[in-house]
Design an enzyme around this catalytic site. Sequence first.
Site, mmCIF file in Angstrom:
data_model
loop_
_atom_site.group_PDB
_atom_site.id
_atom_site.type_symbol
_atom_site.label_atom_id
_atom_site.label_comp_id
_atom_site.label_asym_id
_atom_site.label_seq_id
_atom_site.Cartn_x
_atom_site.Cartn_y
_atom_site.Cartn_z
ATOM 1 C CE1 TYR A 1 -2.038 -4.408 -5.207
ATOM 2 C CE2 TYR A 1 -3.470 -5.926 -4.033
ATOM 3 C CZ TYR A 1 -2.922 -4.666 -4.186
ATOM 4 O OH TYR A 1 -3.248 -3.662 -3.297
ATOM 5 C CB SER B 1 -3.314 -5.637 0.100
ATOM 6 O OG SER B 1 -4.523 -6.146 -0.387
HETATM 7 N N1 LIG Z 1 -7.943 0.368 -3.205
HETATM 8 C C1 LIG Z 1 -7.920 -0.822 -2.608
HETATM 9 O O1 LIG Z 1 -8.905 -1.610 -2.642
HETATM 10 C C2 LIG Z 1 -6.694 -1.255 -1.848
HETATM 11 C C3 LIG Z 1 -6.801 -2.378 -1.022
HETATM 12 C C4 LIG Z 1 -5.688 -2.791 -0.324
HETATM 13 C C5 LIG Z 1 -4.502 -2.111 -0.441
HETATM 14 N N2 LIG Z 1 -4.425 -1.016 -1.260
HETATM 15 C C6 LIG Z 1 -3.132 -0.333 -1.352
HETATM 16 O O2 LIG Z 1 -3.314 1.012 -0.980
HETATM 17 C C7 LIG Z 1 -2.275 1.807 -1.563
HETATM 18 C C8 LIG Z 1 -2.877 3.092 -2.136
HETATM 19 O O3 LIG Z 1 -3.771 2.764 -3.172
HETATM 20 P P1 LIG Z 1 -5.141 3.546 -3.442
HETATM 21 O O4 LIG Z 1 -6.239 2.558 -3.319
HETATM 22 O O5 LIG Z 1 -5.193 4.795 -2.660
HETATM 23 O O6 LIG Z 1 -5.016 3.842 -5.019
HETATM 24 P P2 LIG Z 1 -4.639 5.158 -5.858
HETATM 25 O O7 LIG Z 1 -5.577 6.260 -5.577
HETATM 26 O O8 LIG Z 1 -4.490 4.656 -7.249
HETATM 27 O O9 LIG Z 1 -3.222 5.580 -5.264
HETATM 28 C C9 LIG Z 1 -2.012 5.046 -5.697
HETATM 29 C C10 LIG Z 1 -0.959 6.086 -5.410
HETATM 30 O O10 LIG Z 1 0.327 5.523 -5.725
HETATM 31 C C11 LIG Z 1 1.034 6.467 -6.500
HETATM 32 N N3 LIG Z 1 1.976 5.780 -7.371
HETATM 33 C C12 LIG Z 1 1.723 4.763 -8.234
HETATM 34 N N4 LIG Z 1 2.840 4.429 -8.876
HETATM 35 C C13 LIG Z 1 3.814 5.238 -8.412
HETATM 36 C C14 LIG Z 1 5.187 5.385 -8.693
HETATM 37 N N5 LIG Z 1 5.797 4.602 -9.603
HETATM 38 N N6 LIG Z 1 5.895 6.323 -8.031
HETATM 39 C C15 LIG Z 1 5.296 7.116 -7.119
HETATM 40 N N7 LIG Z 1 4.004 7.025 -6.799
HETATM 41 C C16 LIG Z 1 3.274 6.097 -7.452
HETATM 42 C C17 LIG Z 1 -0.028 7.207 -7.292
HETATM 43 O O11 LIG Z 1 0.437 8.515 -7.642
HETATM 44 P P3 LIG Z 1 0.940 8.975 -9.091
HETATM 45 O O12 LIG Z 1 0.126 8.242 -10.107
HETATM 46 O O13 LIG Z 1 0.711 10.462 -9.060
HETATM 47 O O14 LIG Z 1 2.393 8.614 -9.106
HETATM 48 C C18 LIG Z 1 -1.124 7.346 -6.243
HETATM 49 O O15 LIG Z 1 -0.899 8.474 -5.450
HETATM 50 C C19 LIG Z 1 -1.575 0.904 -2.572
HETATM 51 O O16 LIG Z 1 -0.366 0.411 -2.027
HETATM 52 C C20 LIG Z 1 -2.560 -0.245 -2.747
HETATM 53 O O17 LIG Z 1 -1.924 -1.430 -3.168
HETATM 54 C C21 LIG Z 1 -5.503 -0.569 -1.958
#
Ligand SMILES: NC(=O)c1ccc[n+]([C@@H]2O[C@H](COP(=O)([O-])OP(=O)(O)OC[C@H]3O[C@@H](n4cnc5c(N)ncnc54)[C@H](OP(=O)(O)O)[C@@H]3O)[C@@H](O)[C@H]2O)c1
Length: 250
Positions: free
Chosen positions: A163, A149
């Site tokens: 975070y 991130s």
């Molecule tokens: N959205 C943003 O603004 C942003 C910005 C920078 C970085 N990121 C990073 O991008 C990545 C993806 O996030 P996203 O934005 O796509 O959000 P998201 O749609 O909430 O995706 C998160 C994913 O992680 C999985 N997950 C969470 N806890 C887990 C666990 N204990 N075991 C296995 N899977 C788990 C969830 O699946 P289940 O709930 O089905 O397990 C889901 O598929 C993350 O690492 C986040 O920190 C996001």
Amino acid sequence: MATGRLAGTVAVITGASSGIGEATAHALAREGSTVVLLARRSDRLAAVVDAIESDGGQARSHQVDVTDASAVTEVMRAVDEEFGRIDILVNNAGYLANGPALEADLGDWQRMVDVNVTGVLNTTHAALSLVTQAVGHTRGVADIVTVSSLAGRRVPTLESNVYSATKHAVTAFSEAIRRELVAKHVRVGLVEPGIVRSEMTTGGEKYAPDATQGDPLVAEDIADAILYIVTRPEHVAVGEIVIRPSEQER
Ligand SMILES: NC(=O)c1ccc[n+]([C@@H]2O[C@H](COP(=O)([O-])OP(=O)(O)OC[C@H]3O[C@@H](n4cnc5c(N)ncnc54)[C@H](OP(=O)(O)O)[C@@H]3O)[C@@H](O)[C@H]2O)c1
């Protein structure tokens, strides 16, 4: 027979039941990779597998919690039995619970450490030998890409305390294994998004994107960056990609 720039490769993607992981699974499958999707929500995983297969791609899924080291090891054993290698590992699963430290729930802090740090370590540790085994099979390189991130480079808001700490940890770990694995022809890269519209940012009660920072990115923007990294010619290793929405200043 799959065609595309990633034909013949096997990609394992954590957090593939929604958001960036789901979009990445589609992007890699469209280029011919057989994608193995990991997450906890099996119904959501099944729907993503169906969608990829309807689109002509090949996909599998395993329900797993990345914080459970032995469960992750079991999944990698199954991947080993079926494929014997991992050409591309995408460490994407993550959890965010921003808020002022003075009001924080310690359980939220622990969960961010468990998913964002321990989850990446569990997955990478269990997958590493399969990643090195892929080198020389379909391609002369293999890839590990971790979704960190902007918060892994700086502390973007006062509320991103833990975070940001977890994403800094992942950035440091990624750089260490990058240096170690160079000799094995494994490319290790990081993607560092700014604000992305996903369940993490729009579905959570604890965090809403800052409207002053413009329209957020969409998951496909980040999938595109991951696809760029893993489709470079073999002599090119992309170390880091920072992506912000055009109007995001921080
Ligand atoms: N959205 C943003 O603004 C942003 C910005 C920078 C970085 N990121 C990073 O991008 C990545 C993806 O996030 P996203 O934005 O796509 O959000 P998201 O749609 O909430 O995706 C998160 C994913 O992680 C999985 N997950 C969470 N806890 C887990 C666990 N204990 N075991 C296995 N899977 C788990 C969830 O699946 P289940 O709930 O089905 O397990 C889901 O598929 C993350 O690492 C986040 O920190 C996001």
